[in-house]
Enzyme design. Structure first.
Site, mmCIF file in Angstrom:
data_model
loop_
_atom_site.group_PDB
_atom_site.id
_atom_site.type_symbol
_atom_site.label_atom_id
_atom_site.label_comp_id
_atom_site.label_asym_id
_atom_site.label_seq_id
_atom_site.Cartn_x
_atom_site.Cartn_y
_atom_site.Cartn_z
ATOM 1 N N SER A 185 0.802 -1.227 0.000
ATOM 2 C CA SER A 185 0.000 0.000 0.000
ATOM 3 C C SER A 185 0.833 1.274 0.000
ATOM 4 O O SER A 185 0.353 2.318 -0.409
ATOM 5 C CB SER A 185 -0.938 -0.001 1.202
ATOM 6 O OG SER A 185 -0.206 -0.119 2.400
ATOM 7 N N HIS A 213 -5.140 -3.827 -2.343
ATOM 8 C CA HIS A 213 -4.832 -2.827 -3.372
ATOM 9 C C HIS A 213 -4.710 -3.440 -4.762
ATOM 10 O O HIS A 213 -4.454 -2.724 -5.725
ATOM 11 C CB HIS A 213 -3.537 -2.084 -3.017
ATOM 12 C CG HIS A 213 -3.708 -1.223 -1.809
ATOM 13 N ND1 HIS A 213 -4.130 0.088 -1.884
ATOM 14 C CD2 HIS A 213 -3.558 -1.490 -0.483
ATOM 15 C CE1 HIS A 213 -4.215 0.591 -0.667
ATOM 16 N NE2 HIS A 213 -3.870 -0.342 0.196
ATOM 17 N N LYS A 244 -11.690 0.019 -1.818
ATOM 18 C CA LYS A 244 -10.799 0.630 -2.813
ATOM 19 C C LYS A 244 -11.436 0.485 -4.206
ATOM 20 O O LYS A 244 -12.246 1.308 -4.581
ATOM 21 C CB LYS A 244 -9.415 0.023 -2.668
ATOM 22 C CG LYS A 244 -8.960 0.171 -1.189
ATOM 23 C CD LYS A 244 -7.571 -0.153 -0.901
ATOM 24 C CE LYS A 244 -7.304 -0.248 0.590
ATOM 25 N NZ LYS A 244 -7.679 0.919 1.394
HETATM 26 N N1 PMP Z 1 -5.217 -4.321 4.014
HETATM 27 C C1 PMP Z 1 -4.478 -3.387 3.388
HETATM 28 C C2 PMP Z 1 -3.234 -3.821 2.680
HETATM 29 C C3 PMP Z 1 -4.878 -2.047 3.391
HETATM 30 O O1 PMP Z 1 -4.133 -1.131 2.768
HETATM 31 C C4 PMP Z 1 -6.083 -1.694 4.045
HETATM 32 C C5 PMP Z 1 -6.617 -0.269 4.066
HETATM 33 N N2 PMP Z 1 -5.831 0.718 3.683
HETATM 34 C C6 PMP Z 1 -6.799 -2.687 4.698
HETATM 35 C C7 PMP Z 1 -6.358 -3.993 4.652
HETATM 36 C C8 PMP Z 1 -8.064 -2.364 5.468
HETATM 37 O O2 PMP Z 1 -9.116 -2.154 4.623
HETATM 38 P P1 PMP Z 1 -10.438 -1.359 5.062
HETATM 39 O O3 PMP Z 1 -10.237 0.069 4.670
HETATM 40 O O4 PMP Z 1 -11.523 -2.023 4.313
HETATM 41 O O5 PMP Z 1 -10.592 -1.511 6.538
#
Ligand code: PMP
Length: 396
Positions: A185, A213, A244
């Site tokens: 990310s 992602h 996303k």
């Molecule tokens: N896993 C990763 C790699 C993320 O980047 C994120 C959120 N940025 C999440 C899980 C969590 O997702 P959510 O926003 O649906 O809570």
């Protein structure tokens, strides 16, 4: 001693940032114009850090589906999946996700964060081991903390380091779960999944890939890195988010292991929180259908990402290792990063400013995420804003 005294270092850090750039803590999206534009603090801005990869948060069919479901089934479920919170929409979405990923079983969770919390705290128990890539997301670390497995980190994307640890663990004859992300990310780099799967097989471990992602972004059909690298058969669990590419909120895990369903009964983050509302589930189902049937959105996303990556590379900025819809600019100096972020805001461009300890290597990051919804003019504008912000940095 006051209960808040322990936050003193945090308060001091916040104050120092606020003195340099008061806008940083005051970002309120006052009006959302589209998937790529909003009015922030009275100023119209291009959103270049939203993770809205396919631009679906404003899709008319998704909005219509959400409105219809809300009228039909109400604004919320007011209950956990285990109690009154499983509606027919949740079950239908689980079937559609299993069908899309071509895996046998799915569990839908209330967020991606909760999906990781649930899977990691439940699946791996005492005397078992989680081997995770050091750059994994906070939700993965928090899932490990909630559970009782032993947790060992290996160096980011370093398969030799992973294998060294697997070799040591082999003597213990215990279950080991390897955890990586499809697209990381922060820097937008991919996991070397074929090599990771090879050592997983060699040592008889399990593999969980967080495709938060990469869903809708990688693979011919948008199923993520496991699809792109033909490693779906080797991947025991895929975790992901709806927040996303699908433009809503929620999370999931898909797996071919028949016993996945048992996690529902053993997992506190599944049992002790309310399920997603009917409107969210309906728009997620519609968005998944669009992801499946409109591959041109993925192509447009990559065209946009490559266009911005090229522009920023031409400016000589320190970028992540490969072009991807996550484009991160490394900035050693935190104060300088704040000043550049502020100038971008003044030029009408919003990107994410990521400060240590959230960054992988201790420096600051200006993180852009591109969308299929960005127009060429918007990308041109983002490029020009970066050029101007860095020019002032050099001359100012
Ligand atoms: N896993 C990763 C790699 C993320 O980047 C994120 C959120 N940025 C999440 C899980 C969590 O997702 P959510 O926003 O649906 O809570």
């Amino acid at each position: 001693m006051n209960i808040f005294d322990k936050f003193q270092p945090l308060a001091a850090a916040r104050q120092s940032i606020e003195q340099q750039c008061s806008a940083f803590f005051n970002i309120v999206m006052e009006e959302i114009i589209s998937a790529t534009e909003a009015v922030v603090n009275g100023r119209r801005m291009i959103l270049a850090g939203s993770n809205n990869y396919l631009g679906l948060s404003f899709d008319t069919d998704c909005i219509k589906a959400a409105c219809e479901a809300t009228r039909r089934a109400g604004t919320g479920t007011t209950g956990s999946r285990m109690a009154n919170g499983t509606f027919s929409g949740h079950v239908a979405l689980e079937k559609e996700l299993a069908d899309f990923f071509r895996y046998r079983n799915t569990i839908v969770f209330s967020t991606g964060y909760i999906a990781n919390l649930a899977m990691l705290s439940t699946l791996v128990g005492p005397d078992e081991v989680i081997l995770l890539d050091a750059d994994c997301h906070a939700s993965i670390y928090d899932g490990c903390r909630l559970g009782s497995a032993e947790v060992i980190r290996f160096r980011h994307n370093d398969v030799n380091d992973l294998e060294k640890r697997l070799r040591r663990l082999a003597k213990r004859n215990t279950n080991v779960l390897i955890v990586v992300e499809g697209l990381y990310s922060m820097l937008g780099d991919r996991a070397p999944l074929a090599d990771i799967a090879a050592v997983k097989r060699k040592y008889g471990a399990y593999l969980l890939v967080d495709e938060a992602h990469s869903l809708g972004v990688l693979g011919e059909n948008g199923r993520g890195l496991a699809e792109e690298t033909s490693m779906e058969d080797e991947t025991d669990f895929i975790v992901g988010t709806f927040s996303k590419s699908l433009g809503t909120i929620g999370g999931f895990c898909v797996s071919n292991h028949r016993q996945l369903d048992l996690v529902r009964y053993a997992s506190r983050p599944y049992v002790f929180t309310a399920s997603s509302s009917p409107g969210i589930i309906a728009s997620t189902r519609k968005a998944l259908n669009i992801l499946r049937t409109r591959p041109e959105l993925r192509r447009r996303l990559w065209k946009n990402a490559d266009m911005l990556y090229q522009k920023l590379q031409n400016l000589g900025l320190s970028l992540g290792p490969e072009s991807s819809p996550i484009i991160a600019i490394r900035q050693e100096d935190k104060v300088e990063a704040l000043a550049i972020w502020n100038r971008l805001v003044e030029h009408g461009v919003y990107v994410n400013l990521v400060l240590p300890p959230a960054t992988p290597d201790g420096g600051a990051l200006l993180r852009c995420s591109m969308s299929a919804g960005h127009t060429s003019e918007q990308i041109e504008h983002i490029g020009q804003a970066f050029a101007a912000a860095y020019q002032t940095a050099q001359t100012g």
